[in-house]
Scaffold this motif. Structure first.
Motif, PDB file in Angstrom:
ATOM      1  N   LEU A  53       0.929  -1.211   0.103  1.00  0.00           N
ATOM      2  CA  LEU A  53      -0.038  -0.108   0.092  1.00  0.00           C
ATOM      3  C   LEU A  53       0.739   1.255  -0.023  1.00  0.00           C
ATOM      4  O   LEU A  53       2.033   1.210   0.813  1.00  0.00           O
ATOM      5  N   THR A  54       0.419   2.116  -0.488  1.00  0.00           N
ATOM      6  CA  THR A  54       0.978   3.643  -0.643  1.00  0.00           C
ATOM      7  C   THR A  54       0.164   4.700  -0.157  1.00  0.00           C
ATOM      8  O   THR A  54      -0.971   4.601  -0.705  1.00  0.00           O
ATOM      9  N   VAL A  55       0.720   5.318   0.683  1.00  0.00           N
ATOM     10  CA  VAL A  55      -0.166   6.499   1.291  1.00  0.00           C
ATOM     11  C   VAL A  55       0.270   7.906   0.824  1.00  0.00           C
ATOM     12  O   VAL A  55       1.412   8.179   0.843  1.00  0.00           O
ATOM     13  N   PHE A  56      -0.536   8.826   0.315  1.00  0.00           N
ATOM     14  CA  PHE A  56      -0.095  10.083  -0.174  1.00  0.00           C
ATOM     15  C   PHE A  56      -0.754  11.438   0.728  1.00  0.00           C
ATOM     16  O   PHE A  56      -1.758  10.855   1.260  1.00  0.00           O
ATOM     17  N   HIS A  57       0.129  12.170   1.117  1.00  0.00           N
ATOM     18  CA  HIS A  57      -0.492  13.161   1.775  1.00  0.00           C
ATOM     19  C   HIS A  57      -0.362  14.820   0.936  1.00  0.00           C
ATOM     20  O   HIS A  57       0.541  14.950   0.566  1.00  0.00           O
ATOM     21  N   CYS A  58      -1.835  14.985   0.710  1.00  0.00           N
ATOM     22  CA  CYS A  58      -1.828  16.050   0.030  1.00  0.00           C
ATOM     23  C   CYS A  58      -3.184  16.924   0.284  1.00  0.00           C
ATOM     24  O   CYS A  58      -4.087  16.186   0.517  1.00  0.00           O
ATOM     25  N   PHE A  59      -3.226  18.054  -0.133  1.00  0.00           N
ATOM     26  CA  PHE A  59      -4.433  19.053   0.216  1.00  0.00           C
ATOM     27  C   PHE A  59      -4.754  18.981   1.753  1.00  0.00           C
ATOM     28  O   PHE A  59      -5.701  19.157   2.285  1.00  0.00           O
ATOM     29  N   GLY A  60      -3.932  18.533   2.851  1.00  0.00           N
ATOM     30  CA  GLY A  60      -3.970  18.255   4.445  1.00  0.00           C
ATOM     31  C   GLY A  60      -4.840  17.138   4.441  1.00  0.00           C
ATOM     32  O   GLY A  60      -5.219  16.870   5.567  1.00  0.00           O
ATOM     33  N   GLN A  61      -4.668  16.034   3.554  1.00  0.00           N
ATOM     34  CA  GLN A  61      -5.736  14.696   3.611  1.00  0.00           C
ATOM     35  C   GLN A  61      -4.882  13.686   3.209  1.00  0.00           C
ATOM     36  O   GLN A  61      -3.484  14.135   2.701  1.00  0.00           O
ATOM     37  N   TYR A  62      -5.199  12.518   3.383  1.00  0.00           N
ATOM     38  CA  TYR A  62      -4.284  11.274   3.177  1.00  0.00           C
ATOM     39  C   TYR A  62      -5.310  10.347   2.237  1.00  0.00           C
ATOM     40  O   TYR A  62      -6.420  10.199   2.299  1.00  0.00           O
ATOM     41  N   PHE A  63      -4.729   9.957   1.215  1.00  0.00           N
ATOM     42  CA  PHE A  63      -5.044   8.861   0.222  1.00  0.00           C
ATOM     43  C   PHE A  63      -4.242   7.692   0.158  1.00  0.00           C
ATOM     44  O   PHE A  63      -3.110   7.693   0.336  1.00  0.00           O
ATOM     45  N   CYS A  64      -5.207   6.472  -0.016  1.00  0.00           N
ATOM     46  CA  CYS A  64      -4.432   4.932  -0.222  1.00  0.00           C
ATOM     47  C   CYS A  64      -4.184   4.702  -1.568  1.00  0.00           C
ATOM     48  O   CYS A  64      -5.398   4.485  -2.118  1.00  0.00           O
ATOM     49  N   LEU A  65      -3.320   4.329  -2.152  1.00  0.00           N
ATOM     50  CA  LEU A  65      -3.112   3.848  -3.374  1.00  0.00           C
ATOM     51  C   LEU A  65      -3.067   2.391  -3.390  1.00  0.00           C
ATOM     52  O   LEU A  65      -2.023   1.937  -2.785  1.00  0.00           O
ATOM     53  N   HIS A  66      -3.913   1.597  -4.220  1.00  0.00           N
ATOM     54  CA  HIS A  66      -3.915   0.258  -3.846  1.00  0.00           C
ATOM     55  C   HIS A  66      -3.526  -0.330  -5.347  1.00  0.00           C
ATOM     56  O   HIS A  66      -3.951   0.158  -6.414  1.00  0.00           O
ATOM     57  N   PHE A  67      -2.651  -1.360  -5.476  1.00  0.00           N
ATOM     58  CA  PHE A  67      -2.647  -2.321  -6.613  1.00  0.00           C
ATOM     59  C   PHE A  67      -2.547  -3.651  -6.428  1.00  0.00           C
ATOM     60  O   PHE A  67      -1.671  -4.096  -5.436  1.00  0.00           O
ATOM     61  N   GLU A  68      -3.438  -4.515  -7.145  1.00  0.00           N
ATOM     62  CA  GLU A  68      -3.315  -5.870  -7.091  1.00  0.00           C
ATOM     63  C   GLU A  68      -3.817  -6.593  -8.225  1.00  0.00           C
ATOM     64  O   GLU A  68      -4.240  -5.954  -9.189  1.00  0.00           O
ATOM     65  N   ALA A  69      -3.722  -7.836  -8.124  1.00  0.00           N
ATOM     66  CA  ALA A  69      -4.005  -8.594  -9.303  1.00  0.00           C
ATOM     67  C   ALA A  69      -5.067 -10.005  -8.803  1.00  0.00           C
ATOM     68  O   ALA A  69      -4.867 -10.332  -7.362  1.00  0.00           O
ATOM     69  N   PHE A  70      -6.031 -10.399  -9.525  1.00  0.00           N
ATOM     70  CA  PHE A  70      -7.081 -11.040  -9.103  1.00  0.00           C
ATOM     71  C   PHE A  70      -7.875 -11.547 -10.482  1.00  0.00           C
ATOM     72  O   PHE A  70      -7.651 -11.235 -11.522  1.00  0.00           O
ATOM     73  N   GLN A  71      -8.736 -12.675 -10.090  1.00  0.00           N
ATOM     74  CA  GLN A  71      -9.563 -13.182 -11.121  1.00  0.00           C
ATOM     75  C   GLN A  71     -10.737 -12.323 -11.241  1.00  0.00           C
ATOM     76  O   GLN A  71     -11.713 -12.603 -10.453  1.00  0.00           O
ATOM     77  N   LEU A  72     -11.352 -11.983 -12.476  1.00  0.00           N
ATOM     78  CA  LEU A  72     -12.355 -11.049 -12.918  1.00  0.00           C
ATOM     79  C   LEU A  72     -13.195 -12.099 -13.810  1.00  0.00           C
ATOM     80  O   LEU A  72     -13.057 -12.416 -15.103  1.00  0.00           O
ATOM     81  N   GLY A  73     -13.946 -12.856 -13.213  1.00  0.00           N
ATOM     82  CA  GLY A  73     -14.675 -14.158 -13.948  1.00  0.00           C
ATOM     83  C   GLY A  73     -13.589 -15.196 -14.137  1.00  0.00           C
ATOM     84  O   GLY A  73     -12.894 -15.733 -13.357  1.00  0.00           O
ATOM     85  N   VAL A  74     -13.221 -15.349 -15.491  1.00  0.00           N
ATOM     86  CA  VAL A  74     -12.341 -16.274 -15.866  1.00  0.00           C
ATOM     87  C   VAL A  74     -11.159 -15.563 -16.368  1.00  0.00           C
ATOM     88  O   VAL A  74     -10.049 -16.313 -16.664  1.00  0.00           O
ATOM     89  N   ALA A  75     -11.067 -14.196 -16.268  1.00  0.00           N
ATOM     90  CA  ALA A  75      -9.917 -13.212 -16.858  1.00  0.00           C
ATOM     91  C   ALA A  75      -9.065 -12.775 -15.768  1.00  0.00           C
ATOM     92  O   ALA A  75      -9.525 -12.454 -14.712  1.00  0.00           O
ATOM     93  N   PRO A  76      -7.678 -13.138 -15.918  1.00  0.00           N
ATOM     94  CA  PRO A  76      -6.928 -12.528 -14.783  1.00  0.00           C
ATOM     95  C   PRO A  76      -6.733 -11.043 -15.155  1.00  0.00           C
ATOM     96  O   PRO A  76      -6.362 -10.600 -16.321  1.00  0.00           O
ATOM     97  N   VAL A  77      -6.937 -10.097 -14.038  1.00  0.00           N
ATOM     98  CA  VAL A  77      -6.562  -8.788 -14.408  1.00  0.00           C
ATOM     99  C   VAL A  77      -5.535  -7.969 -13.207  1.00  0.00           C
ATOM    100  O   VAL A  77      -5.523  -8.936 -12.132  1.00  0.00           O
ATOM    101  N   TYR A  78      -5.264  -6.994 -13.381  1.00  0.00           N
ATOM    102  CA  TYR A  78      -4.634  -6.091 -12.634  1.00  0.00           C
ATOM    103  C   TYR A  78      -5.502  -4.884 -12.182  1.00  0.00           C
ATOM    104  O   TYR A  78      -6.180  -4.568 -13.065  1.00  0.00           O
ATOM    105  N   MET A  79      -5.719  -4.313 -11.030  1.00  0.00           N
ATOM    106  CA  MET A  79      -6.450  -3.245 -10.635  1.00  0.00           C
ATOM    107  C   MET A  79      -5.591  -2.323  -9.766  1.00  0.00           C
ATOM    108  O   MET A  79      -4.853  -2.742  -8.623  1.00  0.00           O
ATOM    109  N   ALA A  80      -5.707  -1.001  -9.988  1.00  0.00           N
ATOM    110  CA  ALA A  80      -5.232   0.167  -9.472  1.00  0.00           C
ATOM    111  C   ALA A  80      -6.458   0.938  -8.964  1.00  0.00           C
ATOM    112  O   ALA A  80      -7.224   1.292  -9.868  1.00  0.00           O
TER     113      ALA A  80
END
Length: 308
Positions: free
Chosen positions: A187-214
């Protein structure tokens, strides 16, 4: 006389030990100004789970009460006298509860609201002051707290990547991209505009298709999250994919956001095409930025406030 009659009717409802722990909040009773409301609130505290009891409130033949959830947990035996509980409702105690008002359980966290006894649970499930769950997706973490506490927890306990600024450029590598099921990157955490945001990146099966998602999550409530937008871009070999949207609040679980497909989704064949070379290793570069939407006072439309 009115006060004493109420006291005696309450005492006849149940028998409780004198050292029974008191609830952290004091009830505000409409019954009578002289009625000891702390004692009434103690009567409404389940002796097993110590939570407030809501209908149906059960009692044994000796008058000991407990909540409906704990009735099944104790195998229909009174935890105080061990007698069989049966299906006796404590209607008098349920009636007394209708006359009470209580502060929100998140009062120590800043919620000033007071509700009728039977409305309190509904409010607490949506209260803006309720604590947040840890947004870390790499393991089942049970830590809860406010945002400053969770930011420290993510940094010190999970050792996540912490960055300042509203633009990012990350490279994700996987030596064996054929194994995509439930792979999660740090996980990556960003601090901007005085707030915090989490960036996710992972792989999983979408139905029968392997995908990556951010995707991006905002560390705050849904209402605040709508004030921000973000973009994600991935590409290679003269091609690129771009995603724009609003970050989801961390009130929504990581799994809920992922399963709603609310983010940049890259099918494995496309990801390997972007990676170049012999397509045997994943090498994706994801760039993006976060901006705050501002209301134009003249035109009434939102204009982006870009982070410097």
């Amino acid at each position: 006389m009115e006060s004493s009659s109420i006291d005696s009717s309450i005492s006849s409802l149940t028998m409780m030990d004198e050292d029974e722990p008191t609830h952290q909040f004091s009830a505000i009773s409409k019954l009578h100004s002289n009625v000891p409301t702390t004692s009434v609130h103690e009567l409404l505290e389940c002796p097993v789970c110590t939570n407030s009891m809501y209908p149906p409130i059960h009692q044994c033949h000796n008058g000991h009460t407990l909540c409906s959830t704990c009735k099944t947990r104790v195998h229909n035996r009174c935890p105080t006298c061990r007698q069989e509980l049966g299906d006796i409702r404590c209607l008098a105690l349920e009636k007394i509860a209708e006359s009470l008002e209580l502060p929100c359980r998140y009062n120590p966290l800043g919620c000033p609201e007071i509700f009728p006894y039977y409305s309190k649970l509904k409010h607490e499930s949506l209260c803006n002051f309720r604590p947040y769950n840890c947004p870390y997706a790499g393991s089942d973490c049970s830590v809860v707290g406010d945002i400053p506490y969770l930011v420290s927890h993510l940094r010190d306990d999970h050792r996540v990547d912490m960055h300042s600024g509203c633009t990012f450029n990350h490279r994700y590598v996987k030596s064996n991209p054929m194994e995509v099921e439930n792979a999660t990157w740090m996980l990556t955490v960003f601090h901007c505009f005085g707030q915090y945001f989490c960036l996710h990146f992972e792989a999983f099966q979408l139905g029968v298709a392997p995908v990556y998602m951010a995707f991006l999550r905002f560390m705050g409530d849904e209402r605040e999250a709508r004030n921000y937008s973000y973009s994600l871009e991935v590409g290679g070999n003269g091609r690129k994919l771009i995603w724009e949207g609003s970050p989801r609040s961390v009130r929504d679980s990581h799994k809920k956001v992922r399963d709603s497909h609310d983010g940049l989704i890259i099918y494995r064949n496309m990801a390997l095409f972007f990676s170049g070379a012999d397509r045997k290793e994943l090498k994706l570069r994801v760039t993006g930025r976060i901006w705050k939407e501002q209301q134009n006072p003249e035109g009434g439309v939102c204009i982006p406030n870009l982070c410097s």
